[in-house]
Structure formats: C-alpha cells, structure tokens
Design an enzyme around this catalytic site. Structure first.
Site, PDB file in Angstrom:
ATOM      1  N   PRO A   1       4.794  -5.051  -0.690  1.00 53.27           N
ATOM      2  CA  PRO A   1       4.708  -3.860  -1.537  1.00 53.27           C
ATOM      3  C   PRO A   1       4.625  -4.233  -3.018  1.00 53.27           C
ATOM      4  O   PRO A   1       5.266  -5.188  -3.455  1.00 53.27           O
ATOM      5  CB  PRO A   1       6.027  -3.134  -1.251  1.00 53.27           C
ATOM      6  CG  PRO A   1       6.974  -4.215  -0.860  1.00 53.27           C
ATOM      7  CD  PRO A   1       6.158  -5.276  -0.179  1.00 53.27           C
TER       8      PRO A   1
ATOM      9  N   ARG B   1       3.294  -1.403  -5.838  1.00 55.27           N
ATOM     10  CA  ARG B   1       3.544  -0.123  -6.499  1.00 55.27           C
ATOM     11  C   ARG B   1       4.885   0.505  -6.121  1.00 55.27           C
ATOM     12  O   ARG B   1       5.612   1.004  -6.980  1.00 55.27           O
ATOM     13  CB  ARG B   1       2.408   0.841  -6.103  1.00 55.27           C
ATOM     14  CG  ARG B   1       2.456   2.190  -6.780  1.00 55.27           C
ATOM     15  CD  ARG B   1       1.433   3.142  -6.141  1.00 55.27           C
ATOM     16  NE  ARG B   1       0.179   2.538  -5.836  1.00 55.27           N
ATOM     17  CZ  ARG B   1      -0.894   2.569  -6.644  1.00 55.27           C
ATOM     18  NH1 ARG B   1      -0.838   3.185  -7.794  1.00 55.27           N
ATOM     19  NH2 ARG B   1      -2.006   1.974  -6.266  1.00 55.27           N
TER      20      ARG B   1
ATOM     21  N   GLY C   1       0.764  -1.243   0.000  1.00 55.22           N
ATOM     22  CA  GLY C   1       0.000   0.000   0.000  1.00 55.22           C
ATOM     23  C   GLY C   1       0.790   1.285   0.000  1.00 55.22           C
ATOM     24  O   GLY C   1       0.199   2.362  -0.145  1.00 55.22           O
TER      25      GLY C   1
ATOM     26  N   TYR D   1       0.909  -1.452 -12.253  1.00 59.55           N
ATOM     27  CA  TYR D   1      -0.476  -1.494 -12.724  1.00 59.55           C
ATOM     28  C   TYR D   1      -0.629  -0.828 -14.097  1.00 59.55           C
ATOM     29  O   TYR D   1      -1.626  -0.174 -14.367  1.00 59.55           O
ATOM     30  CB  TYR D   1      -1.420  -0.857 -11.676  1.00 59.55           C
ATOM     31  CG  TYR D   1      -1.254  -1.475 -10.306  1.00 59.55           C
ATOM     32  CD1 TYR D   1      -1.655  -2.783 -10.072  1.00 59.55           C
ATOM     33  CD2 TYR D   1      -0.655  -0.771  -9.253  1.00 59.55           C
ATOM     34  CE1 TYR D   1      -1.482  -3.371  -8.819  1.00 59.55           C
ATOM     35  CE2 TYR D   1      -0.472  -1.354  -8.000  1.00 59.55           C
ATOM     36  CZ  TYR D   1      -0.885  -2.651  -7.792  1.00 59.55           C
ATOM     37  OH  TYR D   1      -0.711  -3.228  -6.559  1.00 59.55           O
TER      38      TYR D   1
ATOM     39  N   CYS E   1     -12.420   3.904 -28.574  1.00 57.89           N
ATOM     40  CA  CYS E   1     -13.734   4.535 -28.720  1.00 57.89           C
ATOM     41  C   CYS E   1     -14.483   4.623 -27.396  1.00 57.89           C
ATOM     42  O   CYS E   1     -15.506   3.961 -27.183  1.00 57.89           O
ATOM     43  CB  CYS E   1     -14.538   3.784 -29.766  1.00 57.89           C
ATOM     44  SG  CYS E   1     -13.683   3.840 -31.327  1.00 57.89           S
TER      45      CYS E   1
ATOM     46  N   TYR F   1      -9.279   5.064 -12.218  1.00 57.90           N
ATOM     47  CA  TYR F   1      -9.162   5.755 -10.915  1.00 57.90           C
ATOM     48  C   TYR F   1      -8.973   7.267 -11.067  1.00 57.90           C
ATOM     49  O   TYR F   1      -8.515   7.918 -10.117  1.00 57.90           O
ATOM     50  CB  TYR F   1      -7.953   5.218 -10.126  1.00 57.90           C
ATOM     51  CG  TYR F   1      -7.754   3.730 -10.197  1.00 57.90           C
ATOM     52  CD1 TYR F   1      -8.630   2.865  -9.544  1.00 57.90           C
ATOM     53  CD2 TYR F   1      -6.694   3.172 -10.920  1.00 57.90           C
ATOM     54  CE1 TYR F   1      -8.448   1.492  -9.618  1.00 57.90           C
ATOM     55  CE2 TYR F   1      -6.506   1.808 -10.990  1.00 57.90           C
ATOM     56  CZ  TYR F   1      -7.390   0.971 -10.341  1.00 57.90           C
ATOM     57  OH  TYR F   1      -7.210  -0.375 -10.412  1.00 57.90           O
TER      58      TYR F   1
HETATM   59  N1  LLP Z   1      -1.140  -7.258  -0.977  1.00 62.43           N
HETATM   60  C1  LLP Z   1      -2.421  -7.468  -1.334  1.00 62.43           C
HETATM   61  C2  LLP Z   1      -3.193  -8.532  -0.668  1.00 62.43           C
HETATM   62  C3  LLP Z   1      -3.008  -6.668  -2.330  1.00 62.43           C
HETATM   63  O1  LLP Z   1      -4.273  -6.875  -2.687  1.00 62.43           O
HETATM   64  C4  LLP Z   1      -2.236  -5.651  -2.952  1.00 62.43           C
HETATM   65  C5  LLP Z   1      -2.817  -4.799  -3.992  1.00 62.43           C
HETATM   66  C6  LLP Z   1      -0.902  -5.488  -2.545  1.00 62.43           C
HETATM   67  C7  LLP Z   1      -0.384  -6.303  -1.538  1.00 62.43           C
HETATM   68  C8  LLP Z   1       0.018  -4.460  -3.155  1.00 62.43           C
HETATM   69  O2  LLP Z   1      -0.439  -3.153  -2.950  1.00 62.43           O
HETATM   70  P1  LLP Z   1       0.496  -1.911  -3.377  1.00 62.43           P
HETATM   71  O3  LLP Z   1       1.744  -1.953  -2.516  1.00 62.43           O
HETATM   72  O4  LLP Z   1       0.806  -2.051  -4.816  1.00 62.43           O
HETATM   73  O5  LLP Z   1      -0.340  -0.723  -3.094  1.00 62.43           O
HETATM   74  N2  LLP Z   1      -4.777  -1.259  -9.697  1.00 62.43           N
HETATM   75  C9  LLP Z   1      -4.713  -0.315  -8.620  1.00 62.43           C
HETATM   76  C10 LLP Z   1      -4.089  -0.888  -7.372  1.00 62.43           C
HETATM   77  C11 LLP Z   1      -4.789  -2.148  -6.886  1.00 62.43           C
HETATM   78  C12 LLP Z   1      -4.107  -2.803  -5.720  1.00 62.43           C
HETATM   79  C13 LLP Z   1      -4.690  -4.128  -5.429  1.00 62.43           C
HETATM   80  N3  LLP Z   1      -4.056  -4.836  -4.355  1.00 62.43           N
HETATM   81  C14 LLP Z   1      -3.985   0.947  -9.094  1.00 62.43           C
HETATM   82  O6  LLP Z   1      -3.521   0.971 -10.239  1.00 62.43           O
HETATM   83  O7  LLP Z   1      -3.890   1.920  -8.355  1.00 62.43           O
END
Ligand code: LLP
Length: 412
Positions: free
Chosen positions: A266, A268, A230, A366, A336, A308
C-alpha cells in the site's frame, strides 16, 4: 472540518514557516497502518510503496511500525537504506530497471526483485551470474484485469506496460530454475491505484491462485504472493472508505487455504489522509465571468488535479470568516498553465482575502513526491507533527540552489 493537524492550528504553523508547505500527521499514518494490520491479520507483510511519500522521516515511521518498503528506482532504494529499512524488507519493482539499478539491488541483498518482463529477467540472470550473488525473484504478472479506476492509474490490463503476460509466465519460471543465482520467491501483481471496489481484487486473487496452482503442478515451487497496493481513500464526503473487511474476506476465501506468505504494497492508503498542503491567498480576482482565488501553491507543488482531474477538499481556515455568504470560485495557482487549477467552481466564503490560509487536504500521498520545480519554483518544505512536537522534515529547496547545477562544463 478541522483547522488543525495534531495539536497545531494551521494559523500557528503558517506563522512559523512560509507557505506553501506540506504538513503530515504521524498519528494518522500510524493509525492507518494499524487499521490495515487489524483488518488483514498480523501475518500480512506490509511493504509501503514509497513513491507515495518518500520523505526519510515518513520511511522511519513505517519502519518503527514494523513495515518494509517497495521501491522502483535506485534513488528510492538509496532512500530506503538511508532510513535504515532492513534489506530483508525491501521489494524492488518497475519495468525499466537499468543495469546499474539491478546491480545495486543484487549487491544490497534485497528481499525481492519483482521482474516485469522476460527481457528483464534475462538481464537480471546475466548480472547475478556475473556477480555470483543470489537474488530472490518474484514474477510480476499482468492478470489483464480492469481495476475500474482512473485510466492513468490502471496497471493490470493487457494494454498496460506492466507485468509479464500470463502466456509467458511458464517460460519465465523455467528461466529462473535454470540459474543457480536466481531464487524463485513467488508471484507479484499490482492492478492499479485508488481502487474503490473489492471486486477487481477478488478477480485478481482468483487469477493469481490459478497460476500459482498450475505452476505448482508443473513442479515450480515458491512461497510468496505479493498482491500489490491500490486501496482507495475517500477524497470527498460522498466517497466511502475502502472496504477492508470485504477485502480481507475475499482474501481469505480465495487464498486463505493455501500456504503462501502474503505481502501487500500500500502507498496512498497509509499516507494520503495524513497530509495537508497549506497555502496562502495572493489575490482574489473578480472578472465578469468568474472569481479566481489565486494561491501561492501551484501545480508543480501538487500535480494530482492537473494529471488526474483529482479533486481534493479545500478548507478556508481563517477564524472570523463569515461563512454565511458564499460564492462560487476557481482556486488556481500561479503557474502559467490553465491546468494549474485546484478546484473549479467551489463554494467558499465571499470575504476571502489576500493573506488568508487555505488547506488542501488529503495530500500526503503523491503530493510532495510528485512535485517539480516547473516555472523555476522552489521545492516546498515538508513538516511532520508528532503528537505535541513539530519537525521540519525537508527544507525548502530554492531556485538559487538549483542554479548551482547549471554551470556549463566543456565535455569535448
Ligand atoms: N505497488 C506498485 C508496483 C505500484 O506501482 C504502486 C503504485 C503501488 C504499489 C502503490 O499503489 P497505491 O497503494 O498507492 O495505490 N500518482 C498516482 C498514483 C500512481 C500509482 C503508481 N503505482 C496518483 O496520484 O493517484
């Protein structure tokens, strides 16, 4: 503002390969990985959420740094295995694992299955007993915490489908201890994505600590807390980088005195800033109301703005563009749909022309992994810059290839 990635100038890349395409910088991924380790201590275990970028070459890079992965489907598990990620560094989460996926995970002897409901836990128990194979379980809790991020990427409130409600955790714990084939590895949690403040994390640490201690007094013992992912990245110059120092401080304050091994997932943070989407201008369309810059990348290649309302920096990277005269323009793709728009009313040089290159930055997470072939468009190539070397790490997948899957077969 940079017009290059590693030692490669964008123009030089576009001369080698047809736009649009993604290009990633391995050094940036490595430096993000090392920054995390430095801030959180070398004992933290990193399981990269490969939904952010699941290209095999990126997974190998994470593996070389010592990291494991978090997967959410049989397909992602397959990728992790192909990238030779050791099975004892693979975490599998997700609310809708099929029987086939559960079998695959158990037979692969992964390190952790994060279970997201009592119903799923019963299914896992049944399959593990049938296979007579042990599987380490983390119960993913739903802590009912608002992560203060975009509503579509919030995952930890009671309105969300993820995790087990706190009121059912004890029952789930009991179920684990009832089966010889389920090992109680620990608790896991993930409250959302692109979280900019440490405060929701601090709240989450308190909740998970309280539950862990409560379970301990009731005689349930486990060794791991998986705190999810996150961490935000700054998508514009007005956004601050995620405060890892404050996160590390909160982590130490809340969980430092307990004897759990800590895992983070992590996605992103590791890859977003390492990626650029390079695209060419097809037309500059001037109407009485607006100037539209129509590019060859579309929402199918990069869904984040349409999904988003995400805003990614867009750089006009031709040398020789006279940047004194600027104009407000809408940068749109060829798909389109009106939501096929990368940026509305952005100030760019007036003399942009067809053939000029635009770089849409911060697209390493993503981006390619969320892309589709909508409008029967190709899946675009991915490149990797590794110091002074350039690799094509995924070929373009053309509609012609995809059509070979559409030959009818009579099933009756
Ligand atoms: N762990 C779990 C269980 C998750 O569902 C996710 C992301 C992560 C870790 C990694 O989260 P991050 O560190 O990347 O925030 N498509 C969206 C983001 C969806 C995230 C889904 N789960 C975007 O482009 O903002």
């Amino acid at each position: 503002m940079s017009f290059s990635i590693g030692s490669f100038n964008y123009r030089a890349l576009v001369e080698k390969i047809q736009t649009p395409f993604y290009v990633y910088d391995s050094e940036k991924i490595i430096s993000q990985y090392q920054t995390l380790l430095k801030a959180l201590g070398r004992k933290i275990q990193i399981r990269f959420a490969i939904k952010a970028n699941s290209n095999l070459s990126i997974l190998r890079l994470i593996h070389e740094q010592g990291g494991g992965v978090e997967v959410v489907s049989g397909g992602e598990l397959l990728r992790a295995l192909k990238a030779k990620i050791p099975t004892n560094r693979i975490v599998f989460s997700g609310i809708g694992k099929t029987e086939e996926e559960i079998r695959f995970a158990i037979n692969t002897s992964i390190e952790q299955l994060s279970v997201e409901s009592l119903e799923e836990l019963k299914k896992v128990k049944e399959i593990a007993e049938e296979l007579q194979k042990e599987i380490p379980i983390c119960l993913r809790i739903n802590p009912n915490i608002e992560a203060k991020t975009h509503v579509k990427i919030t995952t930890g409130t009671s309105e969300n489908k993820f995790g087990i409600p706190l009121s059912q955790i004890e029952e789930a714990s009991k179920l684990i201890t009832k089966s010889a084939y389920l090992t109680y590895l620990g608790l896991s949690v993930h409250i959302g994505s692109q979280i900019q403040s440490v405060e929701p994390y601090q709240q989450m640490f308190r909740v998970i600590k309280e539950i862990a201690q409560n379970l301990k007094t009731k005689g349930y013992s486990f060794k791991r807390l998986d705190l999810g992912g996150g961490f935000s990245v700054p998508y514009s110059t007005d956004e601050l980088p995620f405060d890892l120092t404050a996160y590390a401080k909160a982590l130490k304050e809340e969980l430092g005195d307990l004897d759990y091994e800590l895992v983070i997932e992590p996605g992103r943070y590791l890859v977003a800033e390492a990626g650029v989407l390079l695209t060419k201008i097809l037309y500059v369309k001037r109407t009485p109301n607006r100037t539209f810059v129509i590019i060859d990348a579309g929402m199918n290649d990069m869904m984040r703005p349409a999904l988003y309302d995400a805003k990614h920096p867009i750089i006009a990277c031709e040398t020789g563009i006279n940047s004194t005269g600027k104009e407000l323009m809408d940068i749109v793709g060829p798909v389109c749909e009106s939501s096929d728009c990368f940026s509305k009313q952005v100030l760019l040089p007036k003399n942009l022309q067809p053939g000029d290159i635009l770089a849409i930055t911060h697209t390493g997470a993503y981006g390619a992994s969320l892309s589709s072939t909508y409008n029967s468009r190709a899946l675009i190539p991915e490149l990797l810059v590794d110091k002074d070397k350039l690799f094509l790490i995924r070929e373009r997948i053309d509609p012609e290839h995809l059509l070979t899957f559409e030959i009818p077969r009579c099933l009756t």
